[in-house]
Design an enzyme around this catalytic site. Structure first.
Site, PDB file in Angstrom:
ATOM      1  N   SER A 110       9.542   2.169  -3.946  1.00  0.00           N
ATOM      2  CA  SER A 110      10.980   2.181  -4.181  1.00  0.00           C
ATOM      3  C   SER A 110      11.734   2.986  -3.131  1.00  0.00           C
ATOM      4  O   SER A 110      11.256   4.008  -2.619  1.00  0.00           O
ATOM      5  CB  SER A 110      11.308   2.737  -5.575  1.00  0.00           C
ATOM      6  OG  SER A 110      12.702   2.918  -5.730  1.00  0.00           O
TER       7      SER A 110
ATOM      8  N   TYR B 242      11.685   9.653 -11.960  1.00  0.00           N
ATOM      9  CA  TYR B 242      11.457   8.469 -11.114  1.00  0.00           C
ATOM     10  C   TYR B 242      11.560   8.844  -9.640  1.00  0.00           C
ATOM     11  O   TYR B 242      10.681   8.505  -8.839  1.00  0.00           O
ATOM     12  CB  TYR B 242      12.471   7.391 -11.461  1.00  0.00           C
ATOM     13  CG  TYR B 242      12.237   6.065 -10.785  1.00  0.00           C
ATOM     14  CD1 TYR B 242      11.222   5.208 -11.211  1.00  0.00           C
ATOM     15  CD2 TYR B 242      13.039   5.649  -9.726  1.00  0.00           C
ATOM     16  CE1 TYR B 242      11.009   3.980 -10.599  1.00  0.00           C
ATOM     17  CE2 TYR B 242      12.834   4.429  -9.107  1.00  0.00           C
ATOM     18  CZ  TYR B 242      11.822   3.597  -9.546  1.00  0.00           C
ATOM     19  OH  TYR B 242      11.620   2.378  -8.932  1.00  0.00           O
TER      20      TYR B 242
ATOM     21  N   LYS C 100       8.227   8.791  -7.125  1.00  0.00           N
ATOM     22  CA  LYS C 100       8.202   7.825  -6.025  1.00  0.00           C
ATOM     23  C   LYS C 100       8.116   8.520  -4.671  1.00  0.00           C
ATOM     24  O   LYS C 100       7.463   8.022  -3.747  1.00  0.00           O
ATOM     25  CB  LYS C 100       9.431   6.923  -6.096  1.00  0.00           C
ATOM     26  CG  LYS C 100       9.428   5.969  -7.291  1.00  0.00           C
ATOM     27  CD  LYS C 100       8.255   5.008  -7.245  1.00  0.00           C
ATOM     28  CE  LYS C 100       8.334   3.951  -8.332  1.00  0.00           C
ATOM     29  NZ  LYS C 100       7.212   2.984  -8.286  1.00  0.00           N
TER      30      LYS C 100
END
Length: 264
Positions: free
Chosen positions: A139, A152, A156
């Site tokens: 991502s 998140y 990532k």
């Protein structure tokens, strides 16, 4: 790497980007595709779309024995794994005060440690055979953060750092590594993030084009062919990264103003 005549494993492949990659690999002439997901029925459906060259396996990527087992299954049924796509991921939509310890640990397990388990399972075998490829879905959030979702963004970023480490240590041994770093993609995970947090939702709306998973799979094919470390389905992400590196303080101030504007 050209996918034709290769054996690929794709995790998180029952839907979204994983499903699109599995189907595209088959369309490109892959010798075999192992479709792995916690959603066994979904994985089986995707394998059924591909046909005899695919098998479905239920696997929890946060359990190292599951990851090793799915690699063993792939090699028994399809042949040596040439390409491992560590694609499974989760999102929380929660920030500093909302994200629980359980959410932090689960997100790090799926979005970071799953890549570690995959590498442990396949890299020694690939080195012994003279080469192989790892594609980790990481991502754009891993490079330029993710307004609204702290676990998140952090998980990532860690995933990208681990992929860099792998490339540095194993490139000379024939291992190639790519990280897939899209922004908005029409997936169930994105819909969940939009529902969980209004800042995440408004950030996605402001970030530009939202791609279909099939578009992302096309960029993956191009990136693998060129053996690029960074695969950017949204090319503007490269510009954002350059701005961040050129003037980190200015970039942080700009991001802060952006997040404040989303909160109004």
């Amino acid at each position: 790497m050209r996918v034709r005549d290769r054996v690929a494993v794709v995790t998180g492949a029952a839907n979204g980007i994983g499903r699109a990659m599995a189907l595209r690999f088959a369309a490109e002439g892959a010798a075999g595709v192992l479709v792995a997901d916690l959603d066994e029925a979904g994985a089986t459906a995707v394998a059924g779309e591909i046909g005899d060259r695919a098998i479905a396996v239920r696997a929890d990527v946060t359990v190292e024995d599951d990851v090793r087992s799915l690699v063993d299954t792939a090699e028994r049924a399809l042949g040596p794994v040439d390409l491992f796509c560590s694609n499974a991921g989760i999102i929380t939509g929660h920030g500093l005060e909302e994200a629980s310890d359980l959410e932090w640990s689960r997100t790090l397990a799926v979005n970071t440690m799953a890549h570690v388990y995959a590498a442990r399972a396949v890299v020694p075998r690939m080195v012994e055979r003279g080469g192989g490829y790892l594609l980790n879905t990481c991502s754009a959030a891993g490079l330029v953060s993710c307004p609204g979702d702290a676990p998140y963004a952090v998980s990532k970023a860690a995933a990208i750092s681990f992929a860099e480490w792998l490339a540095i240590h194993y490139m000379a041994k024939g291992i190639r590594v790519s990280v897939l770093c899209p922004q908005g993609v029409r997936t169930a995970m994105m819909r969940q993030g939009l529902e969980e947090d209004h800042i995440t939702a408004r950030a996605v709306e402001a970030s530009g084009a939202v791609l279909d998973p099939e578009d992302v799979a096309g960029h993956v094919i191009d990136g693998l062919d060129a053996e690029r470390f960074y695969i950017f389905p949204h090319p503007e992400v490269a510009d954002f990264v350059r701005m961040k590196v050129d003037d980190p303080d200015r970039w942080l101030s700009g991001m802060s103003r952006f997040v404040e504007s989303l909160s109004r």
